[in-house]
Design a protein around this motif. Structure first.
Motif, short mmCIF file in Angstrom:
data_model
loop_
_atom_site.label_atom_id
_atom_site.label_comp_id
_atom_site.label_asym_id
_atom_site.label_seq_id
_atom_site.Cartn_x
_atom_site.Cartn_y
_atom_site.Cartn_z
N ALA A 172 0.81 -1.22 0.00
CA ALA A 172 0.00 0.00 0.00
C ALA A 172 0.83 1.26 0.00
CB ALA A 172 -0.94 0.01 1.20
N ILE A 173 2.11 1.18 0.44
CA ILE A 173 2.94 2.39 0.50
C ILE A 173 3.87 2.50 -0.70
CG2 ILE A 173 2.85 2.51 3.01
CD1 ILE A 173 5.61 1.26 3.12
N GLN A 174 3.71 1.61 -1.69
CA GLN A 174 4.47 1.75 -2.92
C GLN A 174 3.92 2.94 -3.71
OE1 GLN A 174 7.22 -0.08 -3.59
NE2 GLN A 174 6.84 -0.96 -1.56
N PRO A 175 4.77 3.71 -4.37
CA PRO A 175 4.31 4.92 -5.08
C PRO A 175 3.18 4.65 -6.06
CG PRO A 175 6.71 4.88 -4.97
CD PRO A 175 6.24 3.57 -4.42
N SER A 246 5.44 6.00 2.89
CA SER A 246 5.84 5.81 1.51
C SER A 246 7.16 6.53 1.22
CB SER A 246 4.74 6.33 0.58
OG SER A 246 5.12 6.20 -0.78
N LEU A 247 7.30 7.74 1.72
CA LEU A 247 8.53 8.51 1.48
C LEU A 247 9.73 7.90 2.19
CD1 LEU A 247 7.12 12.16 1.76
CD2 LEU A 247 7.73 10.89 -0.32
N ASN A 248 9.48 7.17 3.27
CA ASN A 248 10.56 6.56 4.05
C ASN A 248 10.45 5.04 4.07
OD1 ASN A 248 11.87 9.08 5.60
ND2 ASN A 248 9.64 9.32 5.60
N ARG A 249 9.93 4.46 2.98
CA ARG A 249 9.64 3.03 2.98
C ARG A 249 10.88 2.15 3.12
NH1 ARG A 249 8.94 5.23 -1.92
NH2 ARG A 249 10.06 4.39 -3.73
#
Length: 317
Positions: A172-175, A246-249
């Protein structure tokens, strides 16, 4: 993504009772269940005078109920019990997220429908569009569940059982996923609600219809304020933490993961705020609850009453 860090965060909470999550999810389950069941009873017993907005409200209450039904297992998990299969956690997570976004879109169309009702009360094309509320609701269900299922089918299958609801939302946190989620699932509804709210305020101040006794301007102002506050308080923290993850995945820390868990809990509070902010500010719902929502279910109480229609254009239309 640092698996060691995420595992350390999860292991710190495993087999321990988390009072905050247990207390809040229990409160949401009990109060939300009662309020939304009352809402459904009122709306379903108001079939003869069911308006287009009430169609959206009925589906909103049902979506909130489905979300609430997933919370007892979260309470069980946060009580420190383990052994839940990951597939069960995934399915419950899917139902929760799908119904959360269903609620977002229903809230958006409630605001949009009221805006149309106030600004174009005599427009035939607008009234024809509003009559398709049930088709819009079907489209919302298909969109939210259709978009959620691929995400959960793509989850890695090597997660341990102890992670369950504390696992990092890897896919879910992939761009490619988080960007449509933020823009379509949150940004678009927020922008549309802001625009509709502006048109509603303008209608109250300038429209000839809004200056008549067909519209209660103070009640419209209250609905505008509560709708925006409920939306922002409930869903802004969750989507902000989703963007942060997402930005710090590749380097997710424990505070980030904790922020995601708490923001999801805050989003679930929406199931309690919806009935208060929307249902209890409509004359139909309030008077049915106060006077006869449950009496009408009895065979000896079938009499009907003439409810005032003042404000129905903005409230129940």
């Amino acid at each position: 993504m640092s698996n060691n860090t995420s595992n350390a965060c999860i292991n710190d909470s495993t087999n321990q009772i988390n009072i905050i999550f247990v207390g809040m999810y229990s409160f949401i389950s009990i109060v939300g269940l009662i309020l939304n069941l009352i809402a459904l009873v009122v709306f379903c017993n108001n079939g003869r005078t069911r308006s287009h907005t009430v169609v959206y409200m009925t589906h909103l209450a049902f979506a909130d109920l489905l979300l609430i039904l997933t919370l007892p297992m979260r309470i069980y998990y946060h009580l420190g019990f383990t052994g839940l299969h990951q597939w069960m956690c995934n399915i419950l997570g899917l139902v929760l997220k799908a119904n959360m976004y269903s609620s977002i879109f229903f809230l958006m169309f409630i605001c949009f429908d009221r805006c149309l009702a106030v600004n174009f009360p005599m427009s035939a094309p607008v009234q024809k569009w509003r009559k398709k509320a049930w088709l819009v609701c079907i489209g919302i269900w298909l969109l939210t569940f259709g978009a959620s299922v691929p995400i959960y089918l793509s989850k890695p299958s090597n997660q341990t059982q102890d992670k369950c609801f504390d696992s990092i939302p890897v896919f879910a946190i992939q761009p490619i996923v988080v960007l449509p989620t933020l823009f379509v699932g949150f940004g678009l509804p927020l922008v549309l609600m802001l625009i509709c709210s502006w048109f509603l305020v303008r209608a109250v101040r300038r429209s000839t219809v809004a200056q008549t006794n067909l519209v209660d301007s103070s009640k419209i102002s209250k609905m505008i304020t509560t709708s925006l506050l409920v939306f922002l308080v409930s869903f802004l923290p969750y989507h902000a933490t989703l963007l942060l993850l997402s930005l710090n995945r590749h380097n997710i820390t424990c505070p980030m993961l904790d922020a995601h868990r708490y923001s999801l809990m805050v989003a679930c509070v929406n199931t309690v705020l919806d009935p208060v902010a929307y249902y209890f500010t409509t004359d139909t719902f309030k008077k049915k609850v106060d006077m006869g929502a449950f009496r009408r279910m009895l065979p000896l109480n079938s009499q009907s009453s003439d409810l005032t229609r003042r404000g129905r254009v903005a409230e129940d239309s």
